[in-house]
Design a protein around this motif. Structure first.
Motif, PDB file in Angstrom:
ATOM      1  N   UNK A  42       0.428  -1.176  -0.298  1.00  0.00           N
ATOM      2  CA  UNK A  42      -0.104   0.468  -0.299  1.00  0.00           C
ATOM      3  C   UNK A  42       0.508   1.155   0.233  1.00  0.00           C
ATOM      4  N   UNK A  43       2.356   0.812   0.720  1.00  0.00           N
ATOM      5  CA  UNK A  43       2.990   2.372   1.089  1.00  0.00           C
ATOM      6  C   UNK A  43       3.620   2.473  -0.735  1.00  0.00           C
ATOM      7  N   UNK A  44       3.669   1.902  -0.680  1.00  0.00           N
ATOM      8  CA  UNK A  44       4.567   1.801  -2.311  1.00  0.00           C
ATOM      9  C   UNK A  44       4.176   1.707  -3.801  1.00  0.00           C
ATOM     10  N   UNK A  45       2.498   2.051  -3.443  1.00  0.00           N
ATOM     11  CA  UNK A  45       1.299   1.286  -3.934  1.00  0.00           C
ATOM     12  C   UNK A  45       1.379   0.608  -5.293  1.00  0.00           C
ATOM     13  N   UNK A  46       2.042  -0.824  -4.282  1.00  0.00           N
ATOM     14  CA  UNK A  46       1.949  -1.478  -5.452  1.00  0.00           C
ATOM     15  C   UNK A  46       2.777  -1.830  -6.692  1.00  0.00           C
TER      16      UNK A  46
END
Length: 469
Positions: A400-404
């Motif tokens: 989620x943090x790295x936008x997948x």
């Protein structure tokens, strides 16, 4: 010698670029702080944060600005500031070496600053620890200059707003100048000292005004209580437990900053003894720098006693220059002895190479390396993998943090009793600094190991991969 130091500098910066952008990792604290920056507007960042983290106001605003204007993915943008700061710290340390005309003793000191895995990892996190370290290095680079004597107050205003250590450094600098100029002699000298340094005395006030305002906002009291409880073991106990605290602290200093291989770390720590034996010598190398950095440490310890700021591993990253300068000064004293002077070059090259080799054995020191985990799973050519709840939670928060961006489409399902043969299990084990040392396996995985139902086949920093028998 200049070319050797320049080569080491470029390698050190390149290594940081590699670990920051080509092998990205984010621990729990980084994700929490990064989410605050990602999902809050500029004004909201000045108030107590939503995801259980805190950071100095100017640091948060600069990070928000970078992620808003930089054209890269969010996970790259959020790392830009730490990389730039870390690289600048190395450049400033190089300038100190240049100021001392590239003396041979700096080879060992530079190798520690450049390649120590603990220093690399904590100077590249989303947290502000890199500003702590770089700010201290810049301070010892500038504090004797005419510019700093005139405009140092500006430096402290900015540093206090961007790093908590800036506040300690400002107070430490005032303590240092007070004693170095013997301003304590009489009332008139104290009065003159205050008049000459009035701008330095006033420089923390913008931060202090903000701090008192912050502590009166909703959520600030709860944040303070949470932090005090979380760092409970990082405050100096004013009872018999102080001896245990001191032992653990010294152990941490040599393991983190000198070497995680105990014997070598102890030897380097013992090499600092000559400095304290001959401390009264006026001509000792780095004496003023060490006195200044020690004054900053004293301020930190006083605040720690009153439970105002914890004293623990990554929070004292800024102590790295103090320790390496004491080490360098001690070795210079030792090899000032005429009978062993001729062996200095052989000694310093040998000890530097051994230190560098040992660092290479536990580099990188990082955790939650989900990107590398996906690569390992792809090599196994399997789409569905069993995972513990803890590992699934960490992988999901990373995605989620790295936008997948690193998500390879693997499906994870919770471990159950009916494990399918020839399948795989992922477990979450926090990476420790020492070579091949991690936190214990979760109970559910340890039970399967004890029953010999699974066998470990691979690992990355933060995760173990098991095959089901």
């Amino acid at each position: 010698m200049k070319n050797i130091y320049l080569l080491l500098l470029f390698v050190g910066i390149g290594l940081r670029f590699f670990f920051d952008f080509l092998v990205p990792t984010f621990n729990v604290d980084e994700v929490s702080l990064g989410n605050n920056i990602k999902f809050s507007n500029y004004m909201e960042l000045l108030y107590p944060l939503k995801f259980g983290q805190s950071s100095p106001p100017l640091y948060l605003l600069i990070q928000k600005f970078i992620i808003s204007v930089a054209p890269f993915s969010f996970w790259i943008n959020i790392k830009i500031l730490s990389f730039i700061s870390s690289a600048l710290g190395l450049i400033f340390f190089y300038l100190i070496i240049k100021k001392y005309q590239f003396q041979g003793i700096f080879i060992l000191l530079f190798i520690i600053i450049l390649f120590n895995p603990f220093i690399i990892y904590n100077s590249l996190t989303v947290k502000q620890y890199t500003i702590d370290l770089t700010g201290v290095i810049l301070l010892i680079c500038l504090f004797k200059s005419d510019w700093f004597l005139r405009y140092g107050w500006i430096y402290f205003i900015v540093w206090c707003l961007i790093s908590n250590i800036g506040l300690f450094a400002c107070a430490g600098y005032l303590i240092y100048t007070f004693f170095i100029h013997k301003s304590y002699v009489n009332y008139n000298s104290i009065k003159l000292y205050i008049q000459n340094n009035i701008l330095i005395f006033l420089s923390p006030f913008p931060y202090l005004i903000y701090f008192f305002w912050y502590m009166n906002q909703d959520g600030a009291t709860e944040m303070k209580l949470f932090m005090v409880n979380y760092w409970a073991n990082s405050f100096i106990p004013l009872n018999g437990g102080i001896f245990k605290f001191i032992i653990y602290t010294f152990h941490g200093l040599w393991v983190y900053f000198l070497n995680a291989f105990e014997i070598w770390g102890i030897l380097l720590m013992l090499s600092m003894v000559p400095f304290f034996v001959y401390i009264k010598r006026k001509e000792m190398l780095f004496k003023q720098e060490i006195f200044l950095l020690f004054s900053i440490l004293v301020v930190h310890l006083i605040l720690n006693i009153f439970h105002l700021y914890p004293f623990s591993d990554r929070l004292y990253l800024y102590l790295a220059p103090l320790l390496v300068l004491i080490l360098g000064s001690s070795i210079s004293v030792l090899f000032g002895i005429e009978k062993i002077k001729k062996y200095f070059s052989v000694f310093i090259i040998t000890i530097s190479m051994v230190t560098l080799f040992l660092y290479s054995l536990y580099t990188p020191y990082s955790d939650n390396d989900v990107a590398s985990l996906y690569k390992k799973l792809n090599e196994l050519e399997t789409e569905t993998v069993y995972a513990t709840e803890k590992s699934m939670e960490c992988i999901q928060s990373f995605n989620e943090f790295t936008d997948n961006e690193f998500n390879r489409g693997n499906t994870f399902k919770i471990i159950d009793e009916k494990l399918e043969k020839s399948q795989y299990i992922i477990s979450r084990v926090s990476k420790k600094l020492k070579l091949n040392v991690t936190s214990p396996e979760e109970d559910i995985v340890q039970n399967l190991i004890n029953q010999k139902r699974i066998v470990k086949i691979n690992s990355v920093n933060g995760y173990n991969i098991f095959k089901i028998r």
